[in-house]
Design an enzyme around this catalytic site. Structure first.
Site, mmCIF file in Angstrom:
data_model
loop_
_atom_site.group_PDB
_atom_site.id
_atom_site.type_symbol
_atom_site.label_atom_id
_atom_site.label_comp_id
_atom_site.label_asym_id
_atom_site.label_seq_id
_atom_site.Cartn_x
_atom_site.Cartn_y
_atom_site.Cartn_z
ATOM 1 N N ASN A 155 0.800 -1.225 0.000
ATOM 2 C CA ASN A 155 0.000 0.000 0.000
ATOM 3 C C ASN A 155 0.834 1.278 0.000
ATOM 4 O O ASN A 155 0.356 2.330 -0.416
ATOM 5 C CB ASN A 155 -0.951 0.013 1.212
ATOM 6 C CG ASN A 155 -0.215 -0.146 2.524
ATOM 7 O OD1 ASN A 155 0.528 -1.101 2.722
ATOM 8 N ND2 ASN A 155 -0.427 0.777 3.447
ATOM 9 N N CYS A 329 -3.981 4.176 7.929
ATOM 10 C CA CYS A 329 -4.346 3.447 9.147
ATOM 11 C C CYS A 329 -3.323 3.650 10.267
ATOM 12 O O CYS A 329 -3.579 3.309 11.409
ATOM 13 C CB CYS A 329 -4.499 1.962 8.836
ATOM 14 S SG CYS A 329 -5.768 1.612 7.608
#
Length: 381
Positions: A155, A329
Site C-alpha cells: 500500500n 491506518c
C-alpha cells in the site's frame, strides 16, 4: 473532477471516491429495499436474491465460486478472520505462521496478537527494492508452518510480490497461502484459481465503493481451507461471520467489481501515463529518489524520498493537495514508515518520503499542480 473544493486528490491508496454508478446501485437498498436479507418474509427474500446475485458478481470478478465469498466490514476484519481462523483450526498441526515485515498493520498486529497467545510468527525481511526473497521464504517454512501470508501489492510503495510463486512454495511445504489483495483487486486482474490462493482479502473503499464493506475469499474447491469463526451470533455467512448483512455495501461492492472488469484496462493506461509523468517530473528535483522496485509495482503508485525534507511539513503546506506519508491506518502514530525502514531507509529518509497514489478521476492538471507546488516547497531558501 478531482479538484472539487479546489483539492487535487492523489491519495487513492488510502480511499477512493464512490463512483456515481455505484452510488446509484446501492441507493435503493438504503431507501425502499431496506429489509433484512435474512428475514423469511417475501420482502426479505427478494433482497436476499439481490445479495445472492451480488455475491456471484464478486466471485466471478476474482474467478471463485459464490460459496467461497464471505462479506465483511472491510479488509481488516477479513484479515483477522483469515489469520486467526486458520490459527485456531490448524493449531493441532502446528503453531508457526510466516508473514513479511512490510505487511499492512492489519496483518502485523493480528500476528503479534497471536504471538501473545502462544503462536510463533516469523516476520521475513525484504530486499532494498521491497521484494521478498523466495529462497529465504522457502528456507523459513517448517513442518509446523500452517500459514504463509504475503501482501499482493504494498500500500505504500506499490511493490507487487510474486504471489503465484509464493503460493506454490507454501503448498509444496504443506502450508496454506493467504494474501492481502486490498491494493490489487480492482486495479489489476486477480484470478484466485490461476494464482493458487487459499485466502484473499480486499475492501470496497479502495475500488470506488463505500467504506464499511469488504470480502474474504476462502478456497473450498481443490484444497479445503478450514476457519474457526471469530464472530458469533446468528451463523451468517456460512457461520464464519455472524451479523446482519450490510446489503447496500454488498450491492455497491458488486457494482464496483462489475465496473472494474469493464474499465480496468482503459484506467490502467490513463493512470499509468499520469503516474509516470508525475514521477518523471518529481525525480528531476535535486536529492530525490524512488522507494521500491522500478518495474515490479502497481501502475498508480509512486513513493519518493525528498532527502532533507520533512514529509509532514510538506503535506501541511499543501492545503489544496492530498498526498500521504504512509498508511492512513497508521497516520495517528508519528513515526517513520515501517515499510520504508524494512527496505533499509534510515529514519530521516523515511520521514522525508511521500506516497502519491492516483485514480481514475485524476487529470493532467492535478499532476501539474502537484509538481509545481512540490518544486516550490523544496526549493532552497
Amino acid at each position: 473532477m478531482t479538484q472539487k473544493h479546489n483539492i487535487s486528490y492523489l491519495d487513492y491508496n488510502s480511499t477512493t471516491p464512490i463512483d456515481s454508478r455505484v452510488l446509484d446501485a446501492m441507493l435503493p437498498f438504503l431507501k425502499n429495499s431496506f429489509g433484512n436479507s435474512s428475514s423469511t418474509h417475501h420482502f426479505g427474500q427478494i433482497i436476499n436474491e439481490s445479495v445472492t446475485q451480488a455475491r456471484s458478481q464478486v466471485a466471478h470478478f476474482i474467478n471463485s465460486e459464490s460459496s467461497e465469498i464471505i462479506f465483511t466490514s472491510g479488509a481488516t476484519e477479513a484479515v483477522n478472520l483469515a489469520i486467526k481462523g486458520v490459527a485456531e483450526s490448524y493449531k493441532i498441526k502446528g503453531n508457526h505462521i510466516i508473514t513479511v515485515s512490510t505487511e499492512h498493520k492489519a496483518v502485523l498486529d493480528t500476528c503479534k496478537d497471536l504471538e501473545r497467545k502462544g503462536f510463533e510468527v516469523t516476520f521475513l525481511p525484504v530486499k532494498e527494492n521491497g521484494l521478498l526473497s523466495l529462497d529465504l521464504l522457502e528456507e523459513s517454512i517448517r513442518t509446523d508452518t500452517i500459514l504463509v501470508s504475503v501482501m499482493f501489492v504494498n500500500n505504500e510503495t506499490g511493490v507487487i510480490q510474486p504471489v503465484k510463486k509464493i503460493a506454490e512454495i507454501a503448498h509444496e511445504k504443506g502450508a496454506l497461502f493467504m494474501t492481502d489483495a486490498t491494493q490489487a483487486v480492482g486495479k489489476i486482474e486477480v484470478d484466485v484459481r490461476d494464482l493458487g490462493i487459499d485466502l484473499l482479502c480486499f475492501s470496497g473503499h479502495k475500488m470506488y465503493a463505500p467504506k464499511g464493506v469488504g470480502a474474504l475469499f476462502v478456497r473450498k474447491s481443490d484444497k479445503r481451507v478450514n476457519l474457526t469463526s471469530q464472530t458469533h451470533g446468528g451463523g451468517h455467512e456460512i457461520g464464519l461471520r455472524s451479523g446482519t448483512l450490510n446489503v447496500p455495501g454488498i450491492i455497491a461492492l458488486a457494482k464496483a467489481c462489475e465496473i472494474s472488469s469493464q474499465e480496468m484496462k482503459r484506467n490502467r493506461k490513463i493512470i499509468s501515463d499520469l503516474r509516470n509523468t508525475l514521477e518523471y517530473e518529481l525525480l528531476k528535483i535535486p536529492n530525490t529518489s524512488l522507494n521500491g522496485d522500478l518495474t515490479k509495482r502497481i501502475y498508480n503508485t509512486t513513493n519518493i524520498c525528498f532527502k532533507g525534507q520533512d514529509a509532514n511539513v510538506l503535506i501541511g503546506r499543501m492545503k489544496n493537495i492530498a498526498v500521504s506519508n504512509g498508511s492512513a491506518c497508521s497516520s495517528a502514530v508519528f513515526e517513520p514508515s515501517h515499510v520504508l525502514k524494512s527496505m533499509g531507509l534510515i529514519d530521516d529518509d523515511a520521514l522525508a518520503s511521500l506516497r502519491f497514489s492516483l485514480g481514475k478521476y485524476n487529470t493532467i492538471e492535478d499532476v501539474k499542480l502537484v509538481v509545481e507546488k512540490i518544486k516550490k516547497l523544496t526549493e532552497p531558501q
